[in-house]
Scaffold this active site. Structure first.
Site, PDB file in Angstrom:
ATOM      1  N   TYR A 150       0.826  -1.206   0.000  1.00  0.00           N
ATOM      2  CA  TYR A 150       0.000   0.000   0.000  1.00  0.00           C
ATOM      3  C   TYR A 150       0.861   1.256   0.000  1.00  0.00           C
ATOM      4  O   TYR A 150       0.650   2.158  -0.829  1.00  0.00           O
ATOM      5  CB  TYR A 150      -0.946   0.018   1.208  1.00  0.00           C
ATOM      6  CG  TYR A 150      -1.864   1.222   1.194  1.00  0.00           C
ATOM      7  CD1 TYR A 150      -2.905   1.306   0.262  1.00  0.00           C
ATOM      8  CD2 TYR A 150      -1.691   2.279   2.070  1.00  0.00           C
ATOM      9  CE1 TYR A 150      -3.752   2.403   0.225  1.00  0.00           C
ATOM     10  CE2 TYR A 150      -2.538   3.384   2.045  1.00  0.00           C
ATOM     11  CZ  TYR A 150      -3.561   3.446   1.122  1.00  0.00           C
ATOM     12  OH  TYR A 150      -4.390   4.536   1.078  1.00  0.00           O
ATOM     13  N   LYS A 164       1.436   4.160  -2.778  1.00  0.00           N
ATOM     14  CA  LYS A 164       1.180   5.595  -2.666  1.00  0.00           C
ATOM     15  C   LYS A 164       2.305   6.411  -3.306  1.00  0.00           C
ATOM     16  O   LYS A 164       2.049   7.445  -3.945  1.00  0.00           O
ATOM     17  CB  LYS A 164       1.039   5.982  -1.194  1.00  0.00           C
ATOM     18  CG  LYS A 164      -0.111   5.311  -0.479  1.00  0.00           C
ATOM     19  CD  LYS A 164      -1.457   5.862  -0.873  1.00  0.00           C
ATOM     20  CE  LYS A 164      -1.794   7.078  -0.066  1.00  0.00           C
ATOM     21  NZ  LYS A 164      -3.202   7.510  -0.314  1.00  0.00           N
ATOM     22  N   ASP A 219      -8.224  -5.542   0.118  1.00  0.00           N
ATOM     23  CA  ASP A 219      -7.743  -4.302  -0.494  1.00  0.00           C
ATOM     24  C   ASP A 219      -6.806  -4.471  -1.690  1.00  0.00           C
ATOM     25  O   ASP A 219      -6.081  -3.542  -2.021  1.00  0.00           O
ATOM     26  CB  ASP A 219      -7.008  -3.447   0.547  1.00  0.00           C
ATOM     27  CG  ASP A 219      -7.855  -3.072   1.737  1.00  0.00           C
ATOM     28  OD1 ASP A 219      -9.074  -3.298   1.689  1.00  0.00           O
ATOM     29  OD2 ASP A 219      -7.304  -2.549   2.718  1.00  0.00           O
ATOM     30  N   HIS A 268      -4.397  -1.454  -3.339  1.00  0.00           N
ATOM     31  CA  HIS A 268      -2.940  -1.495  -3.388  1.00  0.00           C
ATOM     32  C   HIS A 268      -2.431  -1.560  -4.828  1.00  0.00           C
ATOM     33  O   HIS A 268      -1.613  -0.745  -5.261  1.00  0.00           O
ATOM     34  CB  HIS A 268      -2.417  -2.706  -2.624  1.00  0.00           C
ATOM     35  CG  HIS A 268      -2.725  -2.703  -1.161  1.00  0.00           C
ATOM     36  ND1 HIS A 268      -1.930  -3.343  -0.234  1.00  0.00           N
ATOM     37  CD2 HIS A 268      -3.737  -2.155  -0.442  1.00  0.00           C
ATOM     38  CE1 HIS A 268      -2.437  -3.191   0.975  1.00  0.00           C
ATOM     39  NE2 HIS A 268      -3.550  -2.479   0.867  1.00  0.00           N
ATOM     40  N   LEU A 286     -13.416 -11.383 -11.886  1.00  0.00           N
ATOM     41  CA  LEU A 286     -13.749 -10.091 -11.264  1.00  0.00           C
ATOM     42  C   LEU A 286     -13.674 -10.147  -9.731  1.00  0.00           C
ATOM     43  O   LEU A 286     -14.660  -9.938  -9.038  1.00  0.00           O
ATOM     44  CB  LEU A 286     -15.153  -9.654 -11.675  1.00  0.00           C
ATOM     45  CG  LEU A 286     -15.399  -9.362 -13.158  1.00  0.00           C
ATOM     46  CD1 LEU A 286     -16.868  -8.998 -13.372  1.00  0.00           C
ATOM     47  CD2 LEU A 286     -14.510  -8.238 -13.657  1.00  0.00           C
ATOM     48  N   ARG A 287     -12.467 -10.371  -9.208  1.00  0.00           N
ATOM     49  CA  ARG A 287     -12.347 -10.515  -7.763  1.00  0.00           C
ATOM     50  C   ARG A 287     -12.964  -9.345  -6.994  1.00  0.00           C
ATOM     51  O   ARG A 287     -13.747  -9.517  -6.069  1.00  0.00           O
ATOM     52  CB  ARG A 287     -10.869 -10.642  -7.354  1.00  0.00           C
ATOM     53  CG  ARG A 287     -10.682 -10.840  -5.845  1.00  0.00           C
ATOM     54  CD  ARG A 287      -9.221 -10.698  -5.421  1.00  0.00           C
ATOM     55  NE  ARG A 287      -8.347 -11.546  -6.178  1.00  0.00           N
ATOM     56  CZ  ARG A 287      -8.174 -12.857  -5.961  1.00  0.00           C
ATOM     57  NH1 ARG A 287      -8.860 -13.456  -4.988  1.00  0.00           N
ATOM     58  NH2 ARG A 287      -7.337 -13.558  -6.690  1.00  0.00           N
ATOM     59  N   ASN A 328     -17.812  -4.961   3.240  1.00  0.00           N
ATOM     60  CA  ASN A 328     -17.783  -3.505   3.314  1.00  0.00           C
ATOM     61  C   ASN A 328     -16.813  -2.947   2.291  1.00  0.00           C
ATOM     62  O   ASN A 328     -15.923  -3.636   1.796  1.00  0.00           O
ATOM     63  CB  ASN A 328     -17.366  -3.051   4.720  1.00  0.00           C
ATOM     64  CG  ASN A 328     -15.901  -3.321   5.002  1.00  0.00           C
ATOM     65  OD1 ASN A 328     -15.033  -2.483   4.772  1.00  0.00           O
ATOM     66  ND2 ASN A 328     -15.601  -4.517   5.506  1.00  0.00           N
ATOM     67  N   GLU A 365     -14.812   0.970   1.848  1.00  0.00           N
ATOM     68  CA  GLU A 365     -14.636   2.328   2.358  1.00  0.00           C
ATOM     69  C   GLU A 365     -14.192   3.261   1.241  1.00  0.00           C
ATOM     70  O   GLU A 365     -14.975   4.057   0.734  1.00  0.00           O
ATOM     71  CB  GLU A 365     -13.608   2.297   3.491  1.00  0.00           C
ATOM     72  CG  GLU A 365     -13.349   3.627   4.165  1.00  0.00           C
ATOM     73  CD  GLU A 365     -12.280   3.500   5.236  1.00  0.00           C
ATOM     74  OE1 GLU A 365     -12.579   3.757   6.407  1.00  0.00           O
ATOM     75  OE2 GLU A 365     -11.133   3.130   4.884  1.00  0.00           O
ATOM     76  N   GLU A 388     -10.275   4.908  -4.232  1.00  0.00           N
ATOM     77  CA  GLU A 388      -9.085   4.113  -4.537  1.00  0.00           C
ATOM     78  C   GLU A 388      -9.427   2.975  -5.486  1.00  0.00           C
ATOM     79  O   GLU A 388      -8.576   2.546  -6.279  1.00  0.00           O
ATOM     80  CB  GLU A 388      -8.434   3.611  -3.251  1.00  0.00           C
ATOM     81  CG  GLU A 388      -7.704   4.722  -2.514  1.00  0.00           C
ATOM     82  CD  GLU A 388      -6.901   4.249  -1.316  1.00  0.00           C
ATOM     83  OE1 GLU A 388      -5.673   4.405  -1.324  1.00  0.00           O
ATOM     84  OE2 GLU A 388      -7.520   3.734  -0.361  1.00  0.00           O
TER      85      GLU A 388
END
Length: 774
Positions: free
Chosen positions: A392, A396, A468, A472, A518-519, A541, A543, A547
């Site tokens: 991650y 960035k 995520d 990432h 399509l994970r 969920n 968030e 991203e």
């Protein structure tokens, strides 16, 4: 067969050729992207390192777990029927990860696996307050449990199969089984029995309003909700007047339940037409049409009729679907946590949505002078990037560089050293060869069991929970797309690994031997899920929707830069689909889904059974709002499609923060503010004198270029499209500005839907403007 198995075998020319032929036969229907990457990774390994390193062009990944690294659990809760690569990050993923009893939410229904069977619940009572919107299945609350007449306690429940938005489960074994299937948008739950018949447990005796003990079909009310029970023709019931009903199935193994929108006899009769046609498969397909920038998504149901000959089914569409469909709908609807779901019937329906375009960067419209741009770039990157962070935080840095470089090019700043930093950092991660220079510690490992690439060092559960990955890896894809924009040779050398990362988060092929289809993106819900396991009582969920959009923008840019139209179109479909879901469920930009009692301007976290006005990591208003803005770049203009909403969101943020004294992410807030009021954004930026708290993946150059040039360009104009994927349109008063970017070396005419044309002379950005009639 998959690559790790192939490369671990002893090699001979004859065996290699044999396996190449087998793979080619097995993948005859896989798209060009999947085949290209498959052969790049399987046909040309380094034989000396074959047991560990899988070569993919200039890059590589490993099939040997790095020392000290962790993986997802070895056990996957599935039957022998479910041997394809297991989907993670889905609405039903907890079923594959654990035998614990976590709720999951296909909508309009909710489910939970219990020892006695499948608990079924309709969360029709939606409540809201400043903390969020709630419709979850509370602990101990249920409408009823679907069980088995000859088995009162199931020790284990296993995933028995799945399709694009349905799942199938098996309760029990050894001749006493209950198999159930259900999915997004379906008011039906289908069941098949072995060694017994349907048995239903209610919290209190249900009110039977249609049928009796001798009829196969019952209409009933429980907890003030209407359901229908469809036994096989010739079956009857026992247990009338009690809290337990059992269907004597007349030796027939099939059964179904339907949630009804009301308790009218004609509604029950209508649902009965489809009750015996069980959904056996669901498939999504998409197309992108340059003319009109139109994205069409087709949803298809395949059914098996156990009685009668009805084809198709009854389905409920989410708001982002029914607002964008021309398919006929019925006068029924169900309330849901996402807003009203409208009902259709048949074997398919389609949606049509407009793709608003993306850019490598906003154009230089004269808002920022070169001297300030040079100084900003020098300040941003004065310190070299050192060491290997996790996926991650390395991502960035890659994103920060990828956003700054196309801006630097416009100001004719020599940023070749930054481009070298970007390529070196990516290459470091994309090579798993430990004998390479610098003893690389950042690499990707392929986990055969779960069918996924895991980057190490990992973070936020991206290894043990498969969380995520799209967040990432989206930064890696975006960085690679920026390199491909100017360096096709780099893309040709390293593209195999980048396309493996794309397949990990969004494989477009059902026949992909390495990754699930399509994970990250749920094609029916219209958005991605962040948790790989979904082991929560409120379902899965998501968030940071922004991203996810960063990843999809990266795929678009990568596909366009490399000439890979199937990948480009995949990215456009992902981007357009999630964008519509964001505007409906995160932002409610047109005020048509949030309950009136919900006072906030944004839903920060979307869950299966609720929505939360909070983050995982901070209660700061800057985080609560900004996590669905960042990272901001030329693919972020979708945030400005509704300028009035941008103003409303920002004003709520400022009120919650009690002013503009931002203690986090001020640069992201300035950039978002510029979508509705660039003058105010510039005033706040200038007042900070450069001493504002910045977001870790953003640069001063990106911030300044954005806010000063939006002042010149105006608001995003969503009413005009272009016949190229890399475009944007703005309007300021009676002036409309047009922007397009071409990845082609040959000239191109870009035509906008209002008739305006731009002529490119080769690769690069072009812009134009004209005055509009008042």
């Amino acid at each position: 067969m998959h690559c790790p198995e192939l490369v671990q075998m002893p090699y001979s020319a004859q065996m290699i050729f044999k396996h190449i032929v087998e793979i080619a036969q097995a993948f005859a229907c896989v798209n060009r992207v999947a085949l290209t990457v498959l052969f790049a990774s399987c046909v040309a390994p380094s034989f000396a390192d074959a047991a560990e390193i899988i070569r993919v062009g200039a890059g590589s990944y490993t099939t040997t777990l790095p020392a000290g690294a962790k993986t997802p659990p070895e056990k996957i809760y599935r039957t022998e029927n479910a041997r394809a690569k297991m989907p993670s990050n889905d609405w039903w993923s907890s079923l594959a990860w654990t035998s614990n009893h976590f709720a999951h939410f296909p909508h309009p229904l909710a489910m939970r696996v219990e020892p006695s069977g499948l608990r079924i619940f309709f969360p029709n009572h939606i409540t809201a307050n400043k903390a969020g919107i709630f419709g979850a299945m509370a602990s101990g609350t249920n409408d009823f449990i679907l069980g088995h007449s000859d088995e009162s306690h199931f020790s284990e429940t296993l995933v028995d199969g799945w399709s694009d938005w349905f799942v199938a489960l098996r309760f029990g074994s050894a001749g006493k089984t209950l198999r159930v299937s259900y999915g997004h948008g379906s008011p039906f739950v289908y069941a098949l029995y072995e060694g017994g018949s349907p048995k239903l447990y209610f919290p209190q005796p249900p009110k039977i309003w249609s049928g009796d003990a001798s009829t196969a079909v019952l209409g009933l009310t429980v907890n003030e909700k209407s359901y229908a029970l469809f036994g096989a023709t010739g079956s009857h019931w026992t247990g009338f007047g009690s809290a337990t009903l059992q269907n004597a199935s007349a030796g027939k193994a099939y059964f179904s339940i339907a949630l009804l929108p009301d308790n009218r006899a004609e509604t029950l009769a209508f649902f009965k037409q489809y009750a015996y046609s069980h959904v056996a498969d669901t498939r999504v397909a998409w197309t992108y049409q340059l003319q009109g920038s139109l994205v069409t998504t087709k949803f298809t149901f395949t059914t098996r009729a156990y009685e009668g000959g009805a084809a198709g089914t009854i389905f409920a569409l989410y708001p982002h679907q029914w607002h964008n469909t021309k398919s006929p709908l019925l006068p029924y609807e169900f309330p849901s946590i996402r807003g009203p779901m409208k009902v259709g019937q048949g074997a398919e329906f389609s949606t049509e949505m407009i793709f608003p375009g993306v850019l490598p960067a906003l154009p230089d419209a004269g808002g920022l002078n070169t001297e300030r741009a040079i100084e900003a770039l020098r300040t941003d990157f004065a310190k070299p990037v050192t060491g290997i962070h996790d996926t991650y935080w390395s991502g960035k840095v890659l994103g920060k560089l990828a956003a700054a470089l196309p801006i630097a090019d416009q100001y004719k700043i020599d940023a070749s050293d930054l481009r070298t930093r970007l390529s070196s950092m990516l290459e470091n991660w994309l090579s798993a060869d430990k004998s390479a220079a610098n003893n690389r510690s950042g690499l990707f490992y392929y986990d055969t069991n779960w069918g996924t690439l895991i980057g190490y060092p990992a973070s936020y559960g991206s290894d043990t929970e498969l969380n995520d990955h799209h967040f990432h890896y989206g930064y890696f894809i975006k960085g690679a797309a920026e390199l491909a924009r100017v360096d096709p040779e780099w893309a040709a050398k390293w593209g195999g690994m980048i396309e493996l990362l794309i397949r990990d988060i969004a494989s477009p092929s059902h026949e992909d031997a390495l990754f699930p289809f399509l994970r990250a993106l749920d094609p029916y819900a219209g958005h991605s899920w962040a948790s790989g396991h979904a082991r929560f009582h409120d379902g899965n969920n998501n968030e940071s929707s922004s991203e996810a959009m960063n990843a999809w923008a990266g795929i678009i840019l990568w596909g366009e830069a490399t000439g890979n139209k199937p990948l480009r179109d995949l990215g456009i479909w992902l981007f357009t689909t999630e964008m519509n879901a964001i505007n409906e469920y995160w932002f409610d930009a047109q005020r048509r889904n949030f309950p009136p009692s919900y006072p906030a301007s944004v839903m920060t976290m979307v869950w299966g059974g609720k929505g939360a006005n909070a983050t995982w990591f901070s209660a700061n208003p800057e985080a609560v709002h900004g996590i669905n803005f960042l990272p901001m770049h030329g693919g972020s203009l979708y945030l400005g499609l509704f300028p009035d909403y941008c103003a409303r969101n920002y004003q709520a943020l400022e009120a919650e923060n009690k002013g503009t004294n931002w203690d986090a992410w001020a640069d992201i807030i300035y950039m978002y503010r510029a979508l509705s009021n660039p003058d105010d954004a510039i005033a706040q930026f200038e007042a900070s004198a450069g001493k504002y708290p910045s977001e870790g993946g953003n640069s001063r150059l990106n911030t300044m270029h954005w806010i000063y040039n939006l002042k010149q360009l105006g608001h995003v104009d969503r009413t005009v499209t272009a016949d190229t994927p890399l475009y944007a349109v703005f309007r300021s008063g009676d002036k409309r500005s047009y922007v397009a970017y071409s990845m082609r070396s040959e000239p191109q005419t870009v035509t906008f839907s209002d008739g305006f044309k731009l002529q490119t002379s080769g690769k690069g950005l072009v812009k134009g403007a004209r005055q509009m009639a008042r």
